[in-house]
Design an enzyme around this catalytic site. Structure first.
Site, PDB file in Angstrom:
ATOM      1  N   PHE A  17       0.719  -1.487  -0.222  1.00  0.00           N
ATOM      2  CA  PHE A  17      -0.008   0.144  -0.207  1.00  0.00           C
ATOM      3  C   PHE A  17       0.716   1.134   0.151  1.00  0.00           C
ATOM      4  O   PHE A  17       1.040   1.909   1.054  1.00  0.00           O
ATOM      5  CB  PHE A  17      -1.088  -0.152   1.267  1.00  0.00           C
ATOM      6  CG  PHE A  17      -2.051   0.738   0.798  1.00  0.00           C
ATOM      7  CD1 PHE A  17      -2.664   1.380   0.252  1.00  0.00           C
ATOM      8  CD2 PHE A  17      -3.489   1.195   2.059  1.00  0.00           C
ATOM      9  CE1 PHE A  17      -3.981   1.971  -0.087  1.00  0.00           C
ATOM     10  CE2 PHE A  17      -4.013   1.948   2.320  1.00  0.00           C
ATOM     11  CZ  PHE A  17      -4.486   2.437   1.214  1.00  0.00           C
ATOM     12  N   HIS A  18       1.459   1.348  -0.978  1.00  0.00           N
ATOM     13  CA  HIS A  18       2.716   2.457  -1.352  1.00  0.00           C
ATOM     14  C   HIS A  18       2.205   3.411  -1.824  1.00  0.00           C
ATOM     15  O   HIS A  18       0.556   4.145  -2.258  1.00  0.00           O
ATOM     16  CB  HIS A  18       3.374   2.208  -2.315  1.00  0.00           C
ATOM     17  CG  HIS A  18       3.091   1.128  -3.043  1.00  0.00           C
ATOM     18  ND1 HIS A  18       3.661   2.493  -4.712  1.00  0.00           N
ATOM     19  CD2 HIS A  18       2.863   0.386  -4.074  1.00  0.00           C
ATOM     20  CE1 HIS A  18       3.120   1.876  -5.739  1.00  0.00           C
ATOM     21  NE2 HIS A  18       2.411   1.094  -4.885  1.00  0.00           N
ATOM     22  N   ALA A  19       2.518   4.700  -2.459  1.00  0.00           N
ATOM     23  CA  ALA A  19       2.682   6.380  -2.548  1.00  0.00           C
ATOM     24  C   ALA A  19       1.121   6.356  -3.809  1.00  0.00           C
ATOM     25  O   ALA A  19      -0.360   7.085  -3.612  1.00  0.00           O
ATOM     26  CB  ALA A  19       3.546   7.044  -3.156  1.00  0.00           C
TER      27      ALA A  19
END
Length: 84
Positions: free
Chosen positions: A13-15
């Site tokens: 769940f990155h940028a």
């Protein structure tokens, strides 16, 4: 209302997915919380979401606090988002 999701993104769940999530929830009139392993953060804040460090296959709980009909409609969109 809350719902459990499994993070499907290969990079976690990155940028980029966090920004897309925020675009979905930003107009929700109530509060959005994301919980992972006992840590709860503001689901409308990119920085807060990133502090969760949710990797692929991590379980998160999304809580929508506010109008139930509005929450149900938003959960339908989030179901699609997390099934990608």
């Amino acid at each position: 209302m809350n719902k459990t999701y499994v993070v499907p993104f290969s990079e976690g769940f990155h940028a980029r997915p966090a920004s897309q999530f925020i675009q979905l929830v930003k107009d929700f009139s109530g509060d959005v919380q994301i919980d992972k392993e006992g840590k709860s953060v503001n689901g409308k804040s990119l920085i807060h979401i990133l502090t969760l460090g949710a990797k692929q296959d991590a379980k998160i709980i999304v809580s929508l606090i506010g109008d139930e009909e509005e929450a149900a409609n938003l959960f339908a969109k989030l179901d699609e988002f997390f099934s990608a």
